[in-house]
Write an enzyme that holds these catalytic residues in place. Sequence first.
Site, mmCIF file in Angstrom:
data_model
loop_
_atom_site.group_PDB
_atom_site.id
_atom_site.type_symbol
_atom_site.label_atom_id
_atom_site.label_comp_id
_atom_site.label_asym_id
_atom_site.label_seq_id
_atom_site.Cartn_x
_atom_site.Cartn_y
_atom_site.Cartn_z
ATOM 1 N N GLY A 48 -12.910 6.839 -8.073
ATOM 2 C CA GLY A 48 -14.355 6.657 -7.957
ATOM 3 C C GLY A 48 -15.118 7.135 -9.182
ATOM 4 O O GLY A 48 -16.331 7.053 -9.218
ATOM 5 N N CYS A 49 -14.413 7.650 -10.175
ATOM 6 C CA CYS A 49 -15.055 8.072 -11.425
ATOM 7 C C CYS A 49 -14.842 6.978 -12.469
ATOM 8 O O CYS A 49 -13.748 6.460 -12.590
ATOM 9 C CB CYS A 49 -14.459 9.381 -11.928
ATOM 10 S SG CYS A 49 -14.735 10.784 -10.842
ATOM 11 N N VAL A 50 -15.884 6.653 -13.207
ATOM 12 C CA VAL A 50 -15.760 5.666 -14.280
ATOM 13 C C VAL A 50 -14.919 6.261 -15.402
ATOM 14 O O VAL A 50 -13.999 5.643 -15.906
ATOM 15 C CB VAL A 50 -17.155 5.244 -14.801
ATOM 16 C CG1 VAL A 50 -17.020 4.308 -15.994
ATOM 17 C CG2 VAL A 50 -17.940 4.568 -13.697
#
Length: 142
Positions: A48-50
């Site tokens: 969920g982290c870019v």
Amino acid sequence: MMNTIQAIRDDFAFLDEWEDKYRYVIDLGEALPPFPEDARDAGHKVQGCVSQVWLVSDRGEGPDPVLTFLGDSDAHIVRGLVAIMLALFSGRRASEIVSTDAEALMRSLGLDEHLTPQRANGLRAMVRRIKQDAQSALTESV
């Protein structure tokens, strides 16, 4: 020695300009302890982290164990955000971690207004992961 969350709050209050606050966040990230190379894998990656973010949790003994976290990112600002979350959560009991309001901290620092939506979502993903680890520590010790 890692910064305490209170020291970070105090430093943030002292800085007026957002450019200085961003620089401070980057400095916090640069002060993180070295992250183990063998933990830069899919199992430790926060989904969920870019940017890439890795998180290792270590669980103490007992029914409400103390959890310690190590974290890292491949992006400077995000590394600093990791440092802030570690200051907030690491070294605390699982029950405290589960009940800690990270969003309130972000609002009190003004970060909620000054992060891009992608960074804010990534930060929430990291908080979710930390809280999941704490919740499973509580559940598994019963």
